[in-house]
Enzyme design. Structure first.
Site, short mmCIF file in Angstrom:
data_model
loop_
_atom_site.label_atom_id
_atom_site.label_comp_id
_atom_site.label_asym_id
_atom_site.label_seq_id
_atom_site.Cartn_x
_atom_site.Cartn_y
_atom_site.Cartn_z
N LYS A 11 38.04 44.70 50.58
CA LYS A 11 37.91 45.12 49.29
C LYS A 11 36.69 45.82 49.46
O LYS A 11 36.26 46.24 50.20
CB LYS A 11 37.51 43.37 48.27
N TYR A 51 47.42 44.27 39.90
CA TYR A 51 46.94 43.17 39.72
C TYR A 51 47.51 43.09 38.00
O TYR A 51 47.06 42.22 37.47
CB TYR A 51 44.66 43.20 39.11
N PHE A 59 38.77 38.84 33.04
CA PHE A 59 37.87 39.29 33.90
C PHE A 59 38.70 40.31 34.14
O PHE A 59 38.45 41.74 35.14
CB PHE A 59 37.88 38.62 34.68
N ARG A 87 45.52 33.32 53.44
CA ARG A 87 44.79 32.13 52.78
C ARG A 87 44.20 31.51 53.17
O ARG A 87 42.51 30.98 52.16
CB ARG A 87 46.23 31.32 51.73
N THR A 93 39.51 31.23 46.20
CA THR A 93 38.79 32.78 44.94
C THR A 93 37.18 32.81 45.31
O THR A 93 36.78 33.72 45.26
CB THR A 93 39.40 33.46 44.12
N ARG A 104 36.08 34.65 52.44
CA ARG A 104 34.79 34.27 51.61
C ARG A 104 33.65 33.60 51.77
O ARG A 104 32.63 33.93 50.69
CB ARG A 104 36.08 33.98 49.80
N ASN A 114 35.04 38.95 46.59
CA ASN A 114 35.07 37.67 47.02
C ASN A 114 36.05 38.53 48.73
O ASN A 114 36.82 38.03 48.68
CB ASN A 114 35.75 37.05 46.34
N HIS A 117 42.16 40.35 49.58
CA HIS A 117 43.03 40.03 49.50
C HIS A 117 44.40 39.50 49.76
O HIS A 117 43.78 39.77 51.38
CB HIS A 117 43.42 41.32 48.40
N GLU A 128 54.40 43.51 47.69
CA GLU A 128 52.63 44.03 47.30
C GLU A 128 52.41 45.44 48.58
O GLU A 128 52.38 46.23 48.40
CB GLU A 128 51.38 43.31 48.19
P1 GDP Z 1 42.64 35.51 44.90
O1 GDP Z 1 44.13 35.14 44.61
O2 GDP Z 1 42.92 33.86 45.55
O3 GDP Z 1 42.24 36.66 45.03
O4 GDP Z 1 42.71 35.04 43.00
P2 GDP Z 1 43.14 35.35 41.77
O5 GDP Z 1 44.47 35.87 42.14
O6 GDP Z 1 43.00 34.26 40.48
O7 GDP Z 1 42.21 36.97 41.41
C1 GDP Z 1 42.57 38.20 41.56
C2 GDP Z 1 41.26 38.40 41.97
O8 GDP Z 1 40.55 38.76 40.56
C3 GDP Z 1 40.20 37.86 42.54
O9 GDP Z 1 40.24 37.36 44.14
C4 GDP Z 1 39.00 38.21 42.13
O10 GDP Z 1 38.89 39.41 42.98
C5 GDP Z 1 39.08 38.10 40.50
N1 GDP Z 1 38.76 37.34 39.88
C6 GDP Z 1 39.91 35.68 39.84
N2 GDP Z 1 39.32 35.57 39.01
C7 GDP Z 1 37.91 36.04 38.30
C8 GDP Z 1 36.82 36.21 37.50
O11 GDP Z 1 36.48 34.66 37.02
N3 GDP Z 1 35.71 36.96 37.56
C9 GDP Z 1 35.52 38.12 37.44
N4 GDP Z 1 35.11 39.21 37.71
N5 GDP Z 1 36.33 38.31 38.94
C10 GDP Z 1 37.80 37.41 38.91
#
Ligand code: GDP
Length: 140
Positions: A11, A51, A59, A87, A93, A104, A114, A117, A128
């Site tokens: 990222k 996304y 968010f 993962r 996350t 992370r 973070n 992805h 993807e």
């Molecule tokens: P991942 O699969 O671990 O990447 O998590 P998710 O699919 O739940 O979320 C996708 C991405 O959205 C995350 O990797 C973060 O970059 C972002 N994200 C998730 N939750 C939050 C949040 O509460 N706040 C913000 N700013 N970004 C978030």
């Protein structure tokens, strides 16, 4: 265990801080092979599509802004059980909850910024990968 492909993004917080090599060293040390790779500046349309599953989340706007703020490195990783393994290598996350030694935990700045992805299932991995790579760009 099957040999799988998974989709990875380094990222903007990683490219901005010149950490692409350090993060990829963790990926390669875990036995995952980078079989396709390019550095791109994601467009808003690409980030919104990528996304799309999160578009109703509070968010979402911040996420799209963050992903388009600086270049990213998109890549395909190959290995045994690559989807689950990557993962694990990425960690939770929320970096505060990520295990020691994960990408992370070591590199992420926040829940949003973070660092990495990784696809969460075979179907999403295939979708993807296809969004960013043609089949002949994946060379294992
Ligand atoms: P991942 O699969 O671990 O990447 O998590 P998710 O699919 O739940 O979320 C996708 C991405 O959205 C995350 O990797 C973060 O970059 C972002 N994200 C998730 N939750 C939050 C949040 O509460 N706040 C913000 N700013 N970004 C978030």
């Amino acid at each position: 265990m099957a040999i799988e492909h998974t989709f990875s993004i380094l990222k903007p917080d990683v490219t901005r801080r010149n950490l692409t090599g350090k993060v990829n060293a963790v990926i390669e040390a875990a036995g995952l092979r980078i079989v396709a790779q390019k550095r791109i500046h994601m467009t808003r349309a690409q980030a919104e599509k990528f996304y799309g599953v999160h578009k109703e989340r509070p968010f979402f706007g911040e996420l799209v802004e963050m992903m388009t703020a600086a270049p990213v490195v998109v890549q395909v990783l190959q290995g045994e059980n690559a989807i689950a393994k990557y993962r694990e290598v990425m960690g939770a996350t929320n970096p505060e909850k990520a295990d020691a030694g994960t990408i992370r935990k070591e590199f992420a700045l926040s829940m949003g910024e973070n660092s990495a992805h990784g696809s969460d299932a075979p179907e999403t991995a295939a979708q993807e990968i296809a969004q960013f790579f043609a089949g002949n760009e994946i060379v294992g």
